[in-house]
Design a protein around this motif. Structure first.
Motif, short mmCIF file in Angstrom:
data_model
loop_
_atom_site.label_atom_id
_atom_site.label_comp_id
_atom_site.label_asym_id
_atom_site.label_seq_id
_atom_site.Cartn_x
_atom_site.Cartn_y
_atom_site.Cartn_z
N GLY A 178 0.78 -1.23 0.00
CA GLY A 178 0.00 0.00 0.00
C GLY A 178 0.80 1.27 0.00
N LEU A 179 2.12 1.19 0.21
CA LEU A 179 2.96 2.38 0.27
C LEU A 179 4.12 2.23 -0.70
CD1 LEU A 179 3.10 2.75 4.15
CD2 LEU A 179 1.78 4.17 2.60
N VAL A 180 4.50 3.32 -1.33
CA VAL A 180 5.62 3.31 -2.26
C VAL A 180 6.43 4.59 -2.08
CG1 VAL A 180 4.15 4.25 -4.09
CG2 VAL A 180 6.31 3.18 -4.69
N ALA A 181 7.74 4.43 -2.02
CA ALA A 181 8.66 5.56 -1.95
C ALA A 181 9.40 5.66 -3.28
CB ALA A 181 9.66 5.38 -0.81
N SER A 182 9.49 6.84 -3.82
CA SER A 182 10.17 7.06 -5.10
C SER A 182 11.36 7.98 -4.89
CB SER A 182 9.22 7.66 -6.13
OG SER A 182 8.69 8.89 -5.66
N SER A 187 22.86 9.68 -13.40
CA SER A 187 24.26 9.25 -13.39
C SER A 187 24.73 8.98 -14.81
CB SER A 187 24.40 7.98 -12.53
OG SER A 187 25.74 7.52 -12.52
N LEU A 188 25.81 9.66 -15.22
CA LEU A 188 26.41 9.45 -16.54
C LEU A 188 25.37 9.56 -17.66
CD1 LEU A 188 28.82 6.44 -15.80
CD2 LEU A 188 29.38 8.86 -15.96
N ASP A 189 24.62 10.65 -17.64
CA ASP A 189 23.61 10.93 -18.66
C ASP A 189 22.45 9.95 -18.64
OD1 ASP A 189 25.12 13.07 -19.56
OD2 ASP A 189 26.23 11.86 -21.01
N GLU A 190 22.34 9.14 -17.60
CA GLU A 190 21.22 8.21 -17.46
C GLU A 190 20.31 8.72 -16.34
OE1 GLU A 190 20.45 5.84 -19.35
OE2 GLU A 190 22.28 5.27 -20.41
N ARG A 191 19.03 8.86 -16.64
CA ARG A 191 18.06 9.32 -15.65
C ARG A 191 17.04 8.23 -15.39
NH1 ARG A 191 14.90 14.34 -16.99
NH2 ARG A 191 14.24 13.97 -14.84
N GLY A 192 16.57 8.17 -14.17
CA GLY A 192 15.59 7.15 -13.84
C GLY A 192 15.02 7.35 -12.45
N ILE A 193 14.34 6.32 -11.99
CA ILE A 193 13.67 6.36 -10.69
C ILE A 193 13.70 4.96 -10.10
CG2 ILE A 193 11.43 5.95 -11.77
CD1 ILE A 193 10.13 7.52 -9.60
N VAL A 194 13.82 4.89 -8.78
CA VAL A 194 13.77 3.62 -8.06
C VAL A 194 12.56 3.66 -7.12
CG1 VAL A 194 14.97 2.02 -6.53
CG2 VAL A 194 16.26 3.35 -8.20
N LEU A 195 11.73 2.63 -7.17
CA LEU A 195 10.53 2.55 -6.36
C LEU A 195 10.71 1.49 -5.27
CD1 LEU A 195 7.83 2.62 -9.19
CD2 LEU A 195 8.90 4.53 -8.01
N TYR A 196 10.43 1.88 -4.04
CA TYR A 196 10.54 0.98 -2.88
C TYR A 196 9.12 0.76 -2.32
CZ TYR A 196 15.45 2.37 -3.13
OH TYR A 196 16.73 2.63 -3.56
#
Length: 564
Positions: A178-182, A187-196
């Protein structure tokens, strides 16, 4: 058994055991440097195997890092990494960029839920920025090291959130997530997101603790670096491979010169091997001298350029070229986005729901117009009942939308009215063309004031987190006419309270709807909402006061004993 698991989960170093690992590092895999006199098709097969080995090594590295972050983050049961494509049109979950805690998946009560969990971990389709769970959170987060927490149930109920293929949010919520942290990374011209992801019952106080959030930020940076290093490492592997090929060619040339000698006889002959080693050392020294000579020559040329009067023009031209290249890439990416993300539109509502909306909007709008008419007798409390037409659309047709909750309505109205009143104080220079600013005009053109009021109103709502689109019209109305005064705020406040109260009475008569979803929106479900959070603060404050009183009494008692 304790050595094999950590908190009931598999150790990170064992997370990728299900995949085959190469025996050497990706840069020194022996299959990369296998050469044959067979036709080119054979070498293509060898190169294909080498590429697969490198990809598998990259996947294992990323999996180990992701597994470690999931295992050590408090309350985390599932981690996903999403990377933005070079043209900015889609987010992709790379191979190895996901890991679900085995202790979580195996603790689910039914076999169907276990299969759903395994399916979520195994498959994830690409999504456009702003669409789906990953796309929506990608737009919310930045790369400044902040952790953004969201409730999946709220995202599911929000009609403004574009749904993704397969209803992943719904499946996650059915698993108890029920909960998500983003957390974003770059880094090195790479963009993104990590979801916990965490369970719905996890303690928000511990999840949002400084130590846990600091770990999430550090783990995200490590995950981003583990993915971004793939391309440079591939380039290094290609460079090493080319160097090895050059060495092989030299050996073949030597074999051709000495046709009578085979490769085995050369290896067993110490004198021949000594000659080859000496020749190799001589070539290395020669290459080193050439590099030093080239470096000194380059430095000399650079100094000459610096001494020339055109050095400034050269630097400006170089920076202009880089900037132009970035602009061209951005324009090309923009062109690709014109085709849309090929997403499915929202469904229509049923006739029964539409009748319910009609009745509710009709009664509320009638009430707002009656209030406006009643207050028109006093010029200090004038309001326009039409201001609430957009608000009624959101409340009744898009009931779960966060932008239609009481806090958003009232706070956004107050903010936009203050913005309009502030800009109203700027002298008006009359009605002029868009870019015209006449010398005889004593103030700012009216259309400039209107545009300024709307832009400040929307930007302020976004920054404060009180977005309510219909309220933006108040900033323009107040900036346009001096009819609206500070006393108008009182009338708007009365109308807001009346509208929210009527909407709450009517919408909650429905079996499928609830209004509001929150009042202040300051708390979390596990804390009992904003009221529960305030009570928690009150209890903590009271406990601290009692402890302070006890400590003071003890010190006072100790002082009396010493005096005796």
């Amino acid at each position: 058994m304790a050595d094999d698991t950590i908190n009931g989960a598999i150790r990170p170093q064992d997370a990728a055991n299900s995949r085959r690992r190469p025996s050497r590092s990706s840069c020194l895999d022996e299959s990369e440097y296998t050469f044959s006199d067979e036709p080119a098709a054979t070498n293509n097969v060898v190169q294909s195997v080498a590429s697969k080995n490198r990809a598998r090594a990259d996947e294992d590295l990323l999996t180990r890092v992701v597994a470690d972050s999931c295992t050590n983050a408090f309350g985390c049961v599932f981690v996903e990494a999403w990377v933005l494509s070079n043209d900015g049109t889609k987010l992709t979950r790379p191979s190895g960029g996901h890991w679900m805690s085995p202790s979580f998946s195996q603790s689910l009560p039914t076999e169907e839920l276990i299969q759903n969990a395994m399916q979520l971990d195994k498959e994830a389709r690409d999504c456009a920025p702003g669409a789906g769970l990953a796309g929506t959170l990608f737009n919310d987060c930045t790369t400044n090291g902040n952790v953004h927490w969201r409730q999946i149930k709220v995202l599911m109920d929000d009609p403004f959130v574009q749904r993704e293929y397969g209803n992943r949010m719904k499946k996650m919520y059915s698993l108890g997530i029920g909960l998500v942290a983003s957390v974003g990374f770059s880094s090195l011209d790479e963009r993104g997101i990590v979801l916990y992801y965490s369970r719905s019952t996890a303690s928000m106080e511990r999840l949002r603790a400084d130590s846990n959030e600091h770990f999430l930020v550090g783990a995200t940076n490590l995950i981003g670096a583990s993915f971004a290093i793939r391309k440079p490492r591939e380039e290094c592997a290609e460079l090493r491979k080319e160097m090895f090929r050059t060495a092989i060619r030299k050996v073949r040339m030597e074999l051709k010169k000495k046709k009578k000698m085979s490769l085995g006889s050369i290896v067993l002959d110490k004198d021949e091997m000594a000659k080859l080693v000496a020749e190799l050392n001589r070539e290395d020294a020669q290459n080193h001298d050439e590099e030093k000579s080239w470096a000194s020559q380059t430095l000399h040329t650079t100094m000459q350029i610096v001494k020339r009067p055109g050095k400034f023009v050269y630097k400006v031209g170089k920076k202009t070229y880089k900037l132009g290249k970035k602009v061209a890439m951005r324009l090309n990416s923009s062109r690709k986005k014109w085709g849309g993300a090929k997403m499915h539109g929202p469904p229509r509502q049923s006739v029964q729901d539409c009748v319910f909306v009609f009745v509710g909007v009709f009664l509320c709008m009638l009430t707002m117009l009656k209030i406006s008419t009643s207050l028109s007798t006093d010029s200090r409390f004038l309001i326009d009942g039409g201001w609430y037409s957009g608000t009624l659309c959101i409340i009744f047709a898009l009931t779960p939308a966060p932008v239609g909750q009481p806090r958003q309505i009232m706070c956004s109205h107050v903010w936009n009215m203050f913005v309009g009143l502030a800009i109203q104080q700027i002298p008006t220079g009359g009605y002029v063309d868009f870019m015209a600013w006449h010398d005889d005009a004593s103030g700012m053109p009216l259309i400039w004031k209107q545009a300024l009021a709307v832009s400040v109103g929307i930007a302020g709502q976004a920054y404060l987190g009180i977005l309510h689109p219909p309220a933006t019209g108040l900033s323009m109305a107040f900036a346009t006419s001096s009819t609206w005064k500070f006393t108008t705020i009182v009338a708007v406040f009365i109308a807001d309270v009346t509208l929210i109260f009527m909407s709450m009475l009517m919408i909650n008569l429905s079996e499928k709807r609830q209004y509001p979803l929150w009042w202040l929106g300051m708390g979390w479900e596990t804390e009992g909402g904003a009221l529960g959070r305030i009570k928690g603060y009150g209890k903590a404050f009271g406990k601290n006061v009692v402890d302070a009183v006890k400590v003071s009494e003890r010190r006072k008692g100790g002082g009396d004993e010493e005096a005796v």
